[in-house]
Design a protein around this motif. Structure first.
Motif, PDB file in Angstrom:
ATOM      1  N   LEU A 279      48.325 -35.856  -0.998  1.00 34.55           N
ATOM      2  CA  LEU A 279      48.373 -36.404  -2.350  1.00 34.55           C
ATOM      3  C   LEU A 279      47.055 -37.040  -2.771  1.00 34.55           C
TER       4      LEU A 279
ATOM      5  N   GLU B 145      44.975 -36.212  -6.090  1.00 32.99           N
ATOM      6  CA  GLU B 145      44.793 -37.277  -7.065  1.00 32.99           C
ATOM      7  C   GLU B 145      43.322 -37.467  -7.420  1.00 32.99           C
TER       8      GLU B 145
ATOM      9  N   ILE C 231      49.059 -31.120 -12.430  1.00 26.44           N
ATOM     10  CA  ILE C 231      49.830 -30.849 -11.221  1.00 26.44           C
ATOM     11  C   ILE C 231      51.128 -30.116 -11.549  1.00 26.44           C
TER      12      ILE C 231
ATOM     13  N   LEU D 189      47.594 -34.815 -15.068  1.00 24.12           N
ATOM     14  CA  LEU D 189      47.599 -36.001 -14.213  1.00 24.12           C
ATOM     15  C   LEU D 189      47.314 -37.261 -15.024  1.00 24.12           C
TER      16      LEU D 189
ATOM     17  N   ARG E  14      49.596 -40.678 -15.024  1.00 26.53           N
ATOM     18  CA  ARG E  14      49.040 -41.932 -14.537  1.00 26.53           C
ATOM     19  C   ARG E  14      48.619 -42.870 -15.665  1.00 26.53           C
TER      20      ARG E  14
ATOM     21  N   SER F  14      50.931 -44.437  -9.146  1.00 33.26           N
ATOM     22  CA  SER F  14      50.162 -43.565  -8.278  1.00 33.26           C
ATOM     23  C   SER F  14      50.817 -42.190  -8.246  1.00 33.26           C
ATOM     24  N   LEU F  15      50.067 -41.188  -7.787  1.00 30.08           N
ATOM     25  CA  LEU F  15      50.639 -39.862  -7.670  1.00 30.08           C
ATOM     26  C   LEU F  15      51.792 -39.869  -6.665  1.00 30.08           C
ATOM     27  N   GLU F  16      51.678 -40.694  -5.642  1.00 31.17           N
ATOM     28  CA  GLU F  16      52.763 -40.805  -4.672  1.00 31.17           C
ATOM     29  C   GLU F  16      54.040 -41.296  -5.350  1.00 31.17           C
TER      30      GLU F  16
ATOM     31  N   VAL G 163      54.833 -40.885  -8.510  1.00 25.72           N
ATOM     32  CA  VAL G 163      55.305 -39.806  -9.378  1.00 25.72           C
ATOM     33  C   VAL G 163      56.059 -38.757  -8.568  1.00 25.72           C
TER      34      VAL G 163
END
Length: 317
Positions: free
Chosen positions: A208, A212, A218, A232, A236, A298-300, A302
């Motif tokens: 990830l 990111e 994504i 993204l 975010r 964070s992308l995590e 999401v």
């Protein structure tokens, strides 16, 4: 062929499904990669990423659905399409007894490398291969037999092969597999440079932090289904809440009352319209503020919010 926002679509799939026996590896996939994207194709191991990539390249035929690349149907138009595509899928293949340079020259001469505007003589092939080795940091070992290469060096050689003819589209399946942190950083910088020069990139990964830092858009696969596809920057964007870090969390919470929505040690998440006014209020009341700023997911966060396999996406640090 255009995407919904009017941008040219380089890759588009329509209801793509791939079934192996009783297992549905990919289910009704509608995916769009736009021109200029660095598209992070995410999913835990076994989610269907590699199967999708193989379908895109015509290596596996979908059970149903349609795939278009550069507006042409695959695999029917693979002869014309793949000349414009560079790819690294699963582990890179090479002749172990040949050098890295010789492998690339052989690949170029065999017609398996994407065609390009440069010439086709042996000297042209050598120049292209030497340039590609330099791009991935293998110039010093290009004349060594590949059987002596480490996993990371073989991965770099696979990337060099994908970039031999300056493709318009790069499709990469776990391109940093086997690389150490410095190697991951170098490949990330290389892909950024290629993107800046106009290359569209589809990057399949489960790392990830890699996605990111590099990707602009994504798509998230979960058990073969595309459960999220978005820019993204949109994912975010600020949530409308403010994060405060203070050594006085109890005093801050008492002062802000019901505006505090989360409290975890020294970190508070507060519902507030104006971070500046919030900071002035805290400081004016004698509360020490170490950090204060808008909350961003964070992308995590999401991925976990949309995934049925939470915690199975590795975060490289």
């Amino acid at each position: 062929m255009t995407s919904r926002d009017g941008t040219a679509a380089v890759i588009r799939t329509h209801g793509v499904t791939k079934v192996f026996g009783s297992v549905s590896a990919v289910v009704d996939l509608d995916l769009t990669v736009r021109s200029g994207d660095i598209y992070g194709f995410l999913g835990s191991n076994g989610s269907g990423k590699t199967t999708t990539v193989r379908c895109l390249l015509g290596l596996v035929l979908p059970t149903s659905g349609r795939i278009e690349i550069f507006g042409q149907e695959m695999p029917k138009a693979s002869g014309a399409v793949l000349e414009r595509v560079g790819a690294l899928v699963e582990g890179p293949a090479a002749y172990g007894h040949l050098s890295g340079l010789a492998n690339l020259m052989h690949l170029d001469a065999s017609g398996k490398a994407p065609a390009g505007p440069l010439g086709g003589s042996r000297r042209d092939r050598r120049d292209r291969a030497t340039h590609a080795l330099g791009l991935v940091g293998l110039q010093s070992v290009g004349r060594r037999p590949v059987r002596g290469y480490s996993l990371g060096m073989r991965q770099r050689l696979g990337l060099a092969a994908a970039m031999l003819r300056q493709p318009e589209l790069l499709i990469l399946d776990e391109p940093t597999n086997g690389l150490d942190p410095s190697g991951i950083r170098e490949i990330r910088e290389l892909l950024g440079t290629l993107h800046d020069s106009g290359t569209t990139i589809l990057l399949s990964s489960h790392l990830l932090s890699e996605v990111e830092q590099l990707c602009t858009r994504i798509g998230l696969l979960d058990r073969g289904e595309l459960v999220l596809e978005q820019d993204l920057a949109v994912l975010r964007a600020p949530t409308g809440r403010v994060v405060i870090v203070t050594p006085d969390p109890d005093r801050a919470a008492a002062l802000l009352g019901g505006a505090v929505e989360e409290c975890d040690g020294e970190r508070l998440v507060v519902r507030a319209r104006d971070p500046g006014d919030l900071n002035a209020r805290l400081v004016g009341s004698g509360v020490v503020v170490r950090e204060l700023g808008p909350e961003r997911r964070s992308l995590e966060d999401v991925v976990d919010a949309h995934s049925s396999r939470r915690g199975q996406h590795e975060v490289a640090r």
